[in-house]
Structure formats: C-alpha cells, structure tokens
Design a protein around this motif. Structure first.
Motif, PDB file in Angstrom:
ATOM      1  N   THR A 121     -10.297   8.578  -8.241  1.00 10.86           N
ATOM      2  CA  THR A 121      -8.875   8.324  -8.521  1.00 10.86           C
ATOM      3  C   THR A 121      -8.466   8.995  -9.832  1.00 10.86           C
ATOM      4  O   THR A 121      -7.321   9.424  -9.975  1.00 10.86           O
ATOM      5  CB  THR A 121      -8.549   6.815  -8.543  1.00 10.86           C
ATOM      6  N   GLN A 136      -6.321  10.106   7.917  1.00  8.61           N
ATOM      7  CA  GLN A 136      -6.472   8.769   8.469  1.00  8.61           C
ATOM      8  C   GLN A 136      -6.318   8.879   9.975  1.00  8.61           C
ATOM      9  O   GLN A 136      -5.254   9.241  10.468  1.00  8.61           O
ATOM     10  CB  GLN A 136      -5.382   7.887   7.860  1.00  8.61           C
ATOM     11  N   ARG A 182      -3.078   3.770  -0.378  1.00  8.33           N
ATOM     12  CA  ARG A 182      -3.809   3.953   0.887  1.00  8.33           C
ATOM     13  C   ARG A 182      -4.751   5.148   0.725  1.00  8.33           C
ATOM     14  O   ARG A 182      -4.386   6.295   0.975  1.00  8.33           O
ATOM     15  CB  ARG A 182      -2.811   4.206   2.026  1.00  8.33           C
ATOM     16  N   LYS A 230      -9.251   6.195   0.343  1.00  5.49           N
ATOM     17  CA  LYS A 230     -10.652   5.811   0.340  1.00  5.49           C
ATOM     18  C   LYS A 230     -11.440   6.901  -0.371  1.00  5.49           C
ATOM     19  O   LYS A 230     -11.371   8.050   0.059  1.00  5.49           O
ATOM     20  CB  LYS A 230     -11.124   5.669   1.790  1.00  5.49           C
ATOM     21  N   LEU A 273       0.867  -1.181   0.000  1.00 10.79           N
ATOM     22  CA  LEU A 273       0.000   0.000   0.000  1.00 10.79           C
ATOM     23  C   LEU A 273       0.900   1.226   0.000  1.00 10.79           C
ATOM     24  O   LEU A 273       1.695   1.405   0.921  1.00 10.79           O
ATOM     25  CB  LEU A 273      -0.830   0.025   1.285  1.00 10.79           C
ATOM     26  N   GLU A 292      -7.900   3.502   8.900  1.00  7.72           N
ATOM     27  CA  GLU A 292      -7.048   2.744   7.980  1.00  7.72           C
ATOM     28  C   GLU A 292      -6.544   3.579   6.805  1.00  7.72           C
ATOM     29  O   GLU A 292      -5.474   3.325   6.270  1.00  7.72           O
ATOM     30  CB  GLU A 292      -7.839   1.570   7.368  1.00  7.72           C
ATOM     31  N   ARG A 293      -7.386   4.512   6.345  1.00  5.92           N
ATOM     32  CA  ARG A 293      -7.050   5.223   5.099  1.00  5.92           C
ATOM     33  C   ARG A 293      -7.514   6.671   5.165  1.00  5.92           C
ATOM     34  O   ARG A 293      -8.570   6.956   5.731  1.00  5.92           O
ATOM     35  CB  ARG A 293      -7.778   4.574   3.901  1.00  5.92           C
ATOM     36  N   SER A 304     -15.062   5.216  -7.142  1.00  7.82           N
ATOM     37  CA  SER A 304     -13.620   5.004  -6.981  1.00  7.82           C
ATOM     38  C   SER A 304     -12.890   5.401  -8.255  1.00  7.82           C
ATOM     39  O   SER A 304     -11.821   6.019  -8.210  1.00  7.82           O
ATOM     40  CB  SER A 304     -13.318   3.539  -6.684  1.00  7.82           C
ATOM     41  N   GLU A 330      -9.434   9.763   3.625  1.00  8.87           N
ATOM     42  CA  GLU A 330     -10.629   9.703   2.782  1.00  8.87           C
ATOM     43  C   GLU A 330     -10.805  10.996   1.995  1.00  8.87           C
ATOM     44  O   GLU A 330     -10.542  12.089   2.506  1.00  8.87           O
ATOM     45  CB  GLU A 330     -11.867   9.474   3.662  1.00  8.87           C
ATOM     46  N   ARG A 349      -1.511  -0.662  -5.297  1.00  4.32           N
ATOM     47  CA  ARG A 349      -2.519  -0.332  -4.278  1.00  4.32           C
ATOM     48  C   ARG A 349      -2.136   1.007  -3.652  1.00  4.32           C
ATOM     49  O   ARG A 349      -0.951   1.296  -3.474  1.00  4.32           O
ATOM     50  CB  ARG A 349      -2.556  -1.376  -3.149  1.00  4.32           C
ATOM     51  N   LYS A 359      -8.692   2.111  -3.331  1.00  3.45           N
ATOM     52  CA  LYS A 359      -7.480   1.400  -2.909  1.00  3.45           C
ATOM     53  C   LYS A 359      -6.816   0.557  -4.010  1.00  3.45           C
ATOM     54  O   LYS A 359      -5.582   0.528  -4.087  1.00  3.45           O
ATOM     55  CB  LYS A 359      -7.837   0.549  -1.687  1.00  3.45           C
TER      56      LYS A 359
END
Ligand code: AMP
Ligand code: MG
Length: 422
Positions: A320, A399, A277, A279, A8, A356-357, A316, A359, A275, A282
């Motif tokens: 991205t 995060q 990190r 949101k 990641l 975790e990530r 997503s 956003e 991948r 991912k």
C-alpha cells in the motif's frame, strides 16, 4: 463478525482522493548537489550563450578555408582556457585543441589526422573538404542566450544539473523534499537487535517504510514504536503533526479491540477513506489532520497534514505504500508522473483470481526474447515478507472468478530496483 463502517473504495477512487488532498510543497532555493531528484519550481533561461565563443570541435589546425589545400606556415598554438592573441593571415595556420577559442582570421579547423605537418608547414590532405565553419562550434550553437533550457516541473537528474552548471548556475528553485514521519503501532513490537520476549515480534515495518520513503524521494523521520494505548497514540500523532509534512503509520487499523487509530483520526481530522478494495491492504486508511505547532496546539497557518494509516501486516504495508503513499510523496515533490512505471508481461504460470478484490501479486520478471515473463514469488500471505523480497514488480490481477492461464498478458507495476540482464 464485526464489519467496518467505512465503505470499500476502489483503488482508482482512493488514488483520486489522495491526489485531491495532497499539494505541492513550497519552493526553496538549493545548491545543485542537494537538488538531485527534486523538481524545478520555475523555468530556467540561459543567462549566456553556449559556447560563449567560437570553439574548436577537434584537435587540429585553425586556418583559412580559401587557402585551399596548399601548405601554410605554422605561426603558433592555441590551447583551451586562454586567448593567444594570434591572427591567422592568408597562408598561415595555428595548432589548436578541442574547446579552444578560434583565433581571429581563421574560419575552419582541420583535424590533426587530416593534415601533414613537416618543417613548420601544414598541408591539409587532398581528400579533406575545406569550407568556412568546418570543425568550429559557433557561439550559441548549443544554447542561445535567453533560450528556455529547463521547464518548471522538470525533474533535476544528472543531465539537468549539468545543464545548469554549464550555464554558471549554482543553485535552483525547487519544491522541497517532504519530511515523512513514520511510526509503528503495536504492543507486540520490539526493536531488532534485542532478544524476543514471549509473544513479541520484531518491528519490520518501520525500517521497511523508512527505506521506502527515501526511495520515493521523501526525507524520512523516525517516530519510533507506539504502544496500543490512547495516550501514546495521541502523543505520537501530535509530535508527528508538528514535525512532518506527511505521516505514515502501520498497524492498528484492522477490526481488533486495540485498533485505536481510525477513531482517533476521525476525531482529530477527516478520514477520506477507511478501506480499499485491494489485496493485500484492505484496511488502508487515509486522513488529513490539521497541522500543529511545536507545542502540540493546532496551528491554522499550517496546511493540513495527510496521514496514511497502513495495515500492520508487513506485505500489506509495503504494497500500500508503493501504490498510495509513494504517489503522494511524488506529488508533494512536484512530479507529474506519480505512479509506478508499468509494462505488460506474459504470465509464466497460471494465477488464481480473487472474486472479491483486485490483487497486486508480487512477481519476478525475466526477459524471454521480445517479452517479459512474470512468475509468482510464492505464497502471497500478507505476513510473508519473502513474497516481496526480490520482487521486480506487482502483477495487476483483476477482481474476477477463475484462473488466468499461463501465457495471458497483464500489466506489471515495476518496483524500484527492477533490473534484468540485457
Ligand atoms: P494490526 O494491523 O495492528 O492488527 O497488525 C496486523 C498484523 O501485523 C499483526 O500480526 C501484527 O503483529 C503485525 N504487525 C503490525 N505491525 C507490525 C510491524 N511494525 N512489524 C511487523 N509486523 C507487524
Ligand atoms: Mg496492532
């Protein structure tokens, strides 16, 4: 649960890798109407002065300042666009319009509102100061001959195109627009306009991404829907590598049985990251593959082609695209600022953070006195395009554990078309 073998990487590291792999496109010379939004590949120096002759700033009377406020005889008129061959001797004047050349002998122009004309005599108002140069744009007062008027790297917008035209320049050396090939992958995908069969969904990513390519300044190339079969993917990729400067695909990069794209990219070229990190988004994958000729064979003379394999979920893929593909397109175009413009907004509600990530939460913005207030567009499910529809920006949430309260301030990346009243 299966885990991807790709590490990641952070958003910043991913962006740095992209900028390292993506190069400016070659220079071409294009006619001004085709140059809008492109960047200049060379400095532009003025081939002549502007104005090219001393010109009147106003509609009025060309005269000699030394004659003072005494009445003078009107001997003719000088409009814009020709030279009337009149000479303003002491005690005379010539009627003149804005932009017309100053007749010889005259050294000032008095506005028509600041003089009286009666029976062929013109008298400047007593309050009107008179001095040489009054009401005149001297040669080169806007641009001197040889001045650098535009610099390499500058974006050609309306003002810059006008600047070139004003100097008689009708074409400009620019970095050409990248051709961006877009295809969707998935056995379930159907073109809009046709009735859905069992288990099918409409391909929304391709129209979304093709439109986003246009907004980013790229030239879109529609490469269609590609089924989840190795032979098909290879054929589409080969065609794309021959026809496009950059490829954008969606789907087929998660951990499903038919997510065949990543191994193919690793086989054919170099995967820089598999991948991120972030949101949402991912599984975002970025690779460079050798360019190919029209026959599909690798062409060593061609530069490596960057390829973005975006996740299949509609939100997503769009998010991205905005965060990673758009900067790549802008870099190819020669823009120095490649990221989305950023403001600081005040949260109009609380936001749950993700431990975790980081956003990129879709928000609307409204202006409240001296602040921008950000509100969520609702459920941020990565399948829910409604979370992106009507959004003004992407709120950057770090995060972390816990909840950000209303009133906190955070950056918001502005999306194209973010406008607000006032
Ligand atoms: P994938 O990354 O291929 O596993 O796809 C993830 C999710 O996105 C699945 O629910 C797909 O059906 C959906 N999806 C993939 N491609 C598209 C597309 N082009 N348009 C709309 N949804 C898509
Ligand atoms: Mg799929």
């Amino acid at each position: 649960m299966r885990e991807s073998s790709y590490p990641l990487v952070s958003v910043q590291d991913a962006l740095a890798m992209i900028q390292r792999q993506v190069a400016l496109l070659p220079v071409g010379v294009v006619a001004l109407p085709d140059a809008l939004g492109l960047t200049l590949a060379a400095d532009v120096h003025a081939p002549g002065a502007q104005p090219p002759f001393p010109a009147s700033l106003v509609d009025g009377y060309a005269l000699r300042a030394a004659d003072g406020h005494a009445p003078r005889r009107l001997i003719g008129e000088q409009m814009a666009g020709y030279v009337a061959e009149l000479t303003v001797a002491p005690g005379t004047t010539v009627r003149i319009t804005t932009g017309a050349p100053i007749p010889s002998g005259a050294d000032a122009v008095v506005m028509v509102e600041r003089a009286d004309e009666l029976d062929g005599l013109v008298t400047p108002h007593p309050g009107q100061p008179l001095h040489p140069g009054l009401g005149i744009r001297p040669i080169g007062s806007d641009v001197r001959m040889g001045d650098r008027v535009l610099a390499a790297g500058q974006t050609l917008g309306p003002a810059e195109l006008g600047m070139l035209a004003s100097l008689g320049i009708d074409r400009a050396p620019v970095h050409r627009r990248p051709v961006v090939g877009v295809f969707s992958t998935g056995d379930e995908l159907l073109e809009p306009g046709q009735p859905l069969g069992p288990g099918q969904i409409y391909d929304s990513n391709r129209p979304t991404l093709l439109a986003a390519v246009v907004r980013a300044g790229g030239q879109p190339l529609d490469l269609g829907i590609v089924r989840d079969r190795p032979g098909e993917l290879e054929r589409a990729l080969m065609a794309g590598l021959a026809a496009a400067d950059l490829l954008v695909t969606s789907g087929g990069v998660s951990m499903g049985e038919l997510d065949l794209l990543k191994p193919l990219l690793a086989d054919w070229g170099q995967v820089h990251f598999g991948r991120v990190r972030i949101k949402p988004g991912k599984p975002l994958t970025f690779a460079t593959l050798p360019g190919r000729g029209a026959d599909g064979a690798i062409d060593p003379a061609q530069p490596a082609r960057p390829i973005f394999a975006l996740p299949g979920n509609p939100v997503s893929s769009l998010v991205t695209f905005q965060l990673f593909v758009r900067p790549a397109i802008r870099r190819m175009l020669g823009h120095s600022a490649v990221g989305l413009p950023q403001i600081v907004a005040t949260l109009g509600q609380s936001f749950q953070l993700d431990p975790e990530r980081p956003e990129f939460h879709r928000v609307t913005l409204r202006r409240a006195e001296d602040r921008f207030v950000a509100l969520s567009t609702g459920s941020q499910a990565s399948s829910r395009l409604l979370s992106a529809s009507g959004a003004d920006g992407l709120l950057v949430l770090e995060q972390a554990e816990g909840i950000l309260p209303a009133g906190a301030q955070r950056p918001v990346l502005l999306l194209d078309g973010a406008w607000w009243d006032g």
